[in-house]
Design a protein around this motif. Sequence first.
Motif, PDB file in Angstrom:
ATOM      1  N   ALA A  11     -94.523 -16.246  23.944  1.00  0.00           N
ATOM      2  CA  ALA A  11     -93.265 -16.987  23.824  1.00  0.00           C
ATOM      3  C   ALA A  11     -92.360 -16.321  22.795  1.00  0.00           C
ATOM      4  O   ALA A  11     -92.803 -15.961  21.705  1.00  0.00           O
ATOM      5  N   GLY A  12     -91.098 -16.147  23.169  1.00  0.00           N
ATOM      6  CA  GLY A  12     -90.131 -15.499  22.284  1.00  0.00           C
ATOM      7  C   GLY A  12     -89.958 -14.023  22.553  1.00  0.00           C
ATOM      8  O   GLY A  12     -89.042 -13.387  22.003  1.00  0.00           O
ATOM      9  N   ASP A  13     -90.793 -13.434  23.418  1.00  0.00           N
ATOM     10  CA  ASP A  13     -90.673 -12.013  23.729  1.00  0.00           C
ATOM     11  C   ASP A  13     -89.403 -11.726  24.519  1.00  0.00           C
ATOM     12  O   ASP A  13     -89.011 -12.481  25.413  1.00  0.00           O
ATOM     13  N   HIS A  14     -88.776 -10.623  24.174  1.00  0.00           N
ATOM     14  CA  HIS A  14     -87.635 -10.090  24.927  1.00  0.00           C
ATOM     15  C   HIS A  14     -88.191  -8.891  25.694  1.00  0.00           C
ATOM     16  O   HIS A  14     -88.499  -7.860  25.099  1.00  0.00           O
ATOM     17  N   VAL A  15     -88.348  -9.024  27.009  1.00  0.00           N
ATOM     18  CA  VAL A  15     -89.046  -8.029  27.824  1.00  0.00           C
ATOM     19  C   VAL A  15     -88.051  -7.160  28.591  1.00  0.00           C
ATOM     20  O   VAL A  15     -87.201  -7.665  29.331  1.00  0.00           O
ATOM     21  N   LEU A  16     -88.192  -5.856  28.409  1.00  0.00           N
ATOM     22  CA  LEU A  16     -87.413  -4.880  29.164  1.00  0.00           C
ATOM     23  C   LEU A  16     -88.359  -4.243  30.181  1.00  0.00           C
ATOM     24  O   LEU A  16     -89.397  -3.702  29.814  1.00  0.00           O
ATOM     25  N   LEU A  17     -88.006  -4.335  31.466  1.00  0.00           N
ATOM     26  CA  LEU A  17     -88.883  -3.825  32.523  1.00  0.00           C
ATOM     27  C   LEU A  17     -88.323  -2.544  33.125  1.00  0.00           C
ATOM     28  O   LEU A  17     -87.178  -2.500  33.569  1.00  0.00           O
TER      29      LEU A  17
ATOM     30  N   GLU B  63     -86.685   3.911  25.498  1.00  0.00           N
ATOM     31  CA  GLU B  63     -86.774   3.576  24.073  1.00  0.00           C
ATOM     32  C   GLU B  63     -85.386   3.315  23.484  1.00  0.00           C
ATOM     33  O   GLU B  63     -85.209   2.425  22.647  1.00  0.00           O
ATOM     34  N   GLU B  64     -84.405   4.086  23.960  1.00  0.00           N
ATOM     35  CA  GLU B  64     -83.021   3.902  23.505  1.00  0.00           C
ATOM     36  C   GLU B  64     -82.503   2.510  23.879  1.00  0.00           C
ATOM     37  O   GLU B  64     -81.919   1.799  23.046  1.00  0.00           O
ATOM     38  N   VAL B  65     -82.732   2.108  25.137  1.00  0.00           N
ATOM     39  CA  VAL B  65     -82.277   0.791  25.600  1.00  0.00           C
ATOM     40  C   VAL B  65     -83.053  -0.317  24.897  1.00  0.00           C
ATOM     41  O   VAL B  65     -82.496  -1.372  24.567  1.00  0.00           O
ATOM     42  N   MET B  66     -84.330  -0.083  24.655  1.00  0.00           N
ATOM     43  CA  MET B  66     -85.148  -1.079  23.974  1.00  0.00           C
ATOM     44  C   MET B  66     -84.578  -1.376  22.581  1.00  0.00           C
ATOM     45  O   MET B  66     -84.491  -2.532  22.158  1.00  0.00           O
ATOM     46  N   GLU B  67     -84.141  -0.326  21.901  1.00  0.00           N
ATOM     47  CA  GLU B  67     -83.566  -0.526  20.564  1.00  0.00           C
ATOM     48  C   GLU B  67     -82.202  -1.208  20.657  1.00  0.00           C
ATOM     49  O   GLU B  67     -81.870  -2.088  19.853  1.00  0.00           O
ATOM     50  N   GLN B  68     -81.390  -0.817  21.650  1.00  0.00           N
ATOM     51  CA  GLN B  68     -80.056  -1.406  21.812  1.00  0.00           C
ATOM     52  C   GLN B  68     -80.124  -2.900  22.106  1.00  0.00           C
ATOM     53  O   GLN B  68     -79.318  -3.682  21.618  1.00  0.00           O
ATOM     54  N   THR B  69     -81.093  -3.294  22.912  1.00  0.00           N
ATOM     55  CA  THR B  69     -81.192  -4.696  23.342  1.00  0.00           C
ATOM     56  C   THR B  69     -82.032  -5.550  22.400  1.00  0.00           C
ATOM     57  O   THR B  69     -82.056  -6.776  22.535  1.00  0.00           O
TER      58      THR B  69
ATOM     59  N   LYS C   2     -90.877  -6.030  23.942  1.00  0.00           N
ATOM     60  CA  LYS C   2     -91.875  -5.505  24.868  1.00  0.00           C
ATOM     61  C   LYS C   2     -91.183  -4.650  25.929  1.00  0.00           C
ATOM     62  O   LYS C   2     -90.117  -5.011  26.428  1.00  0.00           O
ATOM     63  N   PHE C   3     -91.802  -3.527  26.254  1.00  0.00           N
ATOM     64  CA  PHE C   3     -91.347  -2.732  27.394  1.00  0.00           C
ATOM     65  C   PHE C   3     -92.461  -2.785  28.430  1.00  0.00           C
ATOM     66  O   PHE C   3     -93.605  -2.386  28.170  1.00  0.00           O
ATOM     67  N   ALA C   4     -92.171  -3.320  29.615  1.00  0.00           N
ATOM     68  CA  ALA C   4     -93.183  -3.522  30.652  1.00  0.00           C
ATOM     69  C   ALA C   4     -93.082  -2.460  31.739  1.00  0.00           C
ATOM     70  O   ALA C   4     -91.983  -2.095  32.170  1.00  0.00           O
ATOM     71  N   THR C   5     -94.230  -1.966  32.164  1.00  0.00           N
ATOM     72  CA  THR C   5     -94.289  -1.078  33.316  1.00  0.00           C
ATOM     73  C   THR C   5     -95.049  -1.797  34.424  1.00  0.00           C
ATOM     74  O   THR C   5     -95.786  -2.747  34.174  1.00  0.00           O
ATOM     75  N   ALA C   6     -94.893  -1.314  35.656  1.00  0.00           N
ATOM     76  CA  ALA C   6     -95.454  -2.013  36.821  1.00  0.00           C
ATOM     77  C   ALA C   6     -96.761  -1.397  37.310  1.00  0.00           C
ATOM     78  O   ALA C   6     -97.147  -1.575  38.455  1.00  0.00           O
ATOM     79  N   HIS C   7     -97.465  -0.653  36.446  1.00  0.00           N
ATOM     80  CA  HIS C   7     -98.749  -0.072  36.855  1.00  0.00           C
ATOM     81  C   HIS C   7     -99.731  -1.173  37.243  1.00  0.00           C
ATOM     82  O   HIS C   7     -99.818  -2.200  36.571  1.00  0.00           O
TER      83      HIS C   7
ATOM     84  N   PRO D 138     -98.332   0.860  21.188  1.00  0.00           N
ATOM     85  CA  PRO D 138     -97.050   0.863  20.481  1.00  0.00           C
ATOM     86  C   PRO D 138     -96.018   1.692  21.244  1.00  0.00           C
ATOM     87  O   PRO D 138     -96.343   2.726  21.823  1.00  0.00           O
ATOM     88  N   PHE D 139     -94.783   1.217  21.256  1.00  0.00           N
ATOM     89  CA  PHE D 139     -93.698   1.941  21.905  1.00  0.00           C
ATOM     90  C   PHE D 139     -92.398   1.559  21.231  1.00  0.00           C
ATOM     91  O   PHE D 139     -92.042   0.379  21.155  1.00  0.00           O
ATOM     92  N   GLY D 140     -91.669   2.566  20.756  1.00  0.00           N
ATOM     93  CA  GLY D 140     -90.449   2.286  20.018  1.00  0.00           C
ATOM     94  C   GLY D 140     -90.745   1.394  18.831  1.00  0.00           C
ATOM     95  O   GLY D 140     -91.679   1.649  18.067  1.00  0.00           O
ATOM     96  N   LYS D 141     -89.991   0.321  18.696  1.00  0.00           N
ATOM     97  CA  LYS D 141     -90.233  -0.639  17.626  1.00  0.00           C
ATOM     98  C   LYS D 141     -91.015  -1.851  18.118  1.00  0.00           C
ATOM     99  O   LYS D 141     -91.121  -2.860  17.420  1.00  0.00           O
ATOM    100  N   GLY D 142     -91.570  -1.726  19.326  1.00  0.00           N
ATOM    101  CA  GLY D 142     -92.329  -2.843  19.890  1.00  0.00           C
ATOM    102  C   GLY D 142     -93.599  -2.368  20.563  1.00  0.00           C
ATOM    103  O   GLY D 142     -94.297  -1.496  20.062  1.00  0.00           O
ATOM    104  N   GLN D 143     -93.867  -2.932  21.743  1.00  0.00           N
ATOM    105  CA  GLN D 143     -95.089  -2.624  22.478  1.00  0.00           C
ATOM    106  C   GLN D 143     -94.770  -2.323  23.932  1.00  0.00           C
ATOM    107  O   GLN D 143     -93.894  -2.948  24.534  1.00  0.00           O
TER     108      GLN D 143
END
Length: 470
Positions: free
Chosen positions: A20-26, A115-121, A125-130, A160-165
């Motif tokens: 809860a509270g995660d901002h997820v970039l997919l 990583e650039e968009v993750m920092e901007q937004t 969390k950055f999610a992949t569809a594997h 770890p990825f960028g400033k998140g996971q």
Amino acid sequence: MKSFHEQMADYAARHKLLEAGDHVLLGCSGGIDSMVLLHYLKTHEASLGITVEAVHVNHMLRADESIQDRQFTEAVCRQWHIPCHSRDIPIPSILETAGGNKQQVCRQERYSYFEEVMEQTGATKFATAHHADDQLETILLSGLRGTLQSGSFGMPSSRPFGKGQLVRPQLAVTKSEIAAYAKENDVPYREDSSNIENIYTRNRIRKNVVPELKKENADVSKQFVELSESLQEDQRFLMEMAQEKLDLLIKAKNQEIALSAERFRSYASALQKRMVLLLLNYLYSGEQVIVTRQLADQVQGMMQSSSGTVFLHLPQNYMMIRQYDHVLFSRRDSGAAPEEFSSLITGEWSGAVNGFRYKLISMKHFEEQENASAWFFAEQANPQLHIRSRLPGDRIQLPGMGNSKKVARLMIDEKVPAPLRKGWPVITDSNGEVLLVPGLRPSLHISRFPRQQDNWVLMEQKCEDRESEL
């Protein structure tokens, strides 16, 4: 059998992937895997307490098809009220200018943008569809390439990825379950034509190997996911222990790493293997170097002895040198001329040269030292021994040979790499004759064992630090 949602929810909760509270970039390509995950996350956005955004990269490799993928992804995101970030990255131009492996360059450029968009937004969390089948393919591919010894045993559920996971919540399900979800929920998607090309090893494994394994066991992909998780837990524990031991063992300075082969051998083989991987990763920090099983085995093998001097050429112009017990990893500039040096050896320890230091004492004052070795020789009352850089005309009288031999020829015969020959030290006697080539060969005038005529001792000691190196 658990539903798609139950499997996804259980897996995410067990690994703490979505909270809860995660901002997820997919990362969304427009293919079935990422579109299903995007639909699932958006559908459960409120119940999970998360915020979802998408990001798309057009690698510009498939002409109109690539453009249509971007337009499709942006259009669906608008329809589903999901913010979408996208960029065209000219991979063909980058490859033409800088070269490199196409798949590696694509991945580097793509993840740099993510990583650039993750920092901007401000995404956490950055999610992949594997998915589970991807995990099976990854492990099989690593086994074929001989890179399983790196200890990754497939893709981790998070890292770890960028400033998140970076998270992979869809490892919970298989490709067929994703396809069933897409059909049941009318999820639109596009097919990537490159996914069926046989020029890629992964595609051949996907088409030819995985179906045969599933004939033997329909749940093979999920079992490999579970196996991967178990092995990754063991690996994390062993790597943490190996890191602790390595930190105590190595001394690093100015792109050089030094350690004791004897101390390295005191650890269990399982730790040695991991210490080598950590050491090489430390050496190549920031450089794109694939550490193969053969390379790791060679490095580990060279440290199983403390006798003689051996060399190993490493990628990116690095070199491993083991001179007796002293092991040094360093980068060699073949175009740079080594600095000349010369120093008188006295009754006090000399500065370090090639990881060793020396002092001179008379035979009557000689006492064996646990941390030093001795060379015995006969000389006048006050010998004038020097340690200096090798000169072009240097020759050495080897035991059992009638004529003296050029030190340069000796180094070729001993397989000393060309970049090291000019700077290799020699020890000369009062007449300027070469008495010893440290780490290689002694002359007939000096011996490891005392002889009747010997009245002087040259003490040799491995340096514990390199602060005083000449």
